[in-house]
Design a protein around this motif. Sequence first.
Motif, PDB file in Angstrom:
ATOM      1  N   LYS A  51      38.755  41.943  44.885  1.00 52.00           N
ATOM      2  CA  LYS A  51      39.012  40.515  44.676  1.00 52.00           C
ATOM      3  C   LYS A  51      38.488  40.062  43.319  1.00 52.00           C
ATOM      4  O   LYS A  51      37.589  40.669  42.751  1.00 52.00           O
TER       5      LYS A  51
ATOM      6  N   GLN B  35      35.491  39.907  38.683  1.00 55.42           N
ATOM      7  CA  GLN B  35      36.391  40.832  39.362  1.00 55.42           C
ATOM      8  C   GLN B  35      35.546  41.971  39.910  1.00 55.42           C
ATOM      9  O   GLN B  35      34.756  42.574  39.173  1.00 55.42           O
TER      10      GLN B  35
ATOM     11  N   GLN C  71      39.713  32.570  45.050  1.00 59.08           N
ATOM     12  CA  GLN C  71      39.774  34.027  45.050  1.00 59.08           C
ATOM     13  C   GLN C  71      41.214  34.470  44.914  1.00 59.08           C
ATOM     14  O   GLN C  71      42.126  33.765  45.304  1.00 59.08           O
ATOM     15  N   SER C  72      41.374  35.648  44.294  1.00 62.49           N
ATOM     16  CA  SER C  72      42.705  36.226  44.159  1.00 62.49           C
ATOM     17  C   SER C  72      42.565  37.743  44.103  1.00 62.49           C
ATOM     18  O   SER C  72      41.463  38.273  44.027  1.00 62.49           O
ATOM     19  N   ARG C  73      43.695  38.393  44.145  1.00 56.60           N
ATOM     20  CA  ARG C  73      43.741  39.853  43.992  1.00 56.60           C
ATOM     21  C   ARG C  73      44.170  40.223  42.567  1.00 56.60           C
ATOM     22  O   ARG C  73      44.216  41.394  42.223  1.00 56.60           O
TER      23      ARG C  73
END
Length: 135
Positions: free
Chosen positions: A38, A53, A121-123
């Motif tokens: 993430k 990250q 949050q993100s990928r």
Amino acid sequence: MPPLFRHTALLALILSPITAWAQSPMTAAEFEAYATGKTLTYAQDGAIFGTEQYLPNRRVRWAFTAQECQEGHWYEADGQICFVYESEADPQCWAFWQEGGRLRARFAGDPEGTELAEVEQSRAPLACAGPDVGV
């Protein structure tokens, strides 16, 4: 004792272990399971502080808002998650816990109690500005 006070006192008694449990620091295994893969953005007092990250093998890429990225790694020490970055030899240790499905972190050894809250949050990988871009 008035009925409202009894109910309030009973509710406080029931919730106190839940509140304490909710703020128990995460172990390294819990932190790794939550964060790896993430990209998390953190805020302090409502203002964006920076983004990190979380890569495999406990590697990280961090950037304060509008600054260059720093590569580093993390490890567990004395129940805290400690980060070491390429530009900073001293470890930066934090206690992490989950609250409302998001991470919160408190900086170790800070009398001011610096605390960060996960706000996004993100990928997707962290977008890193490089030195001398556009020069």
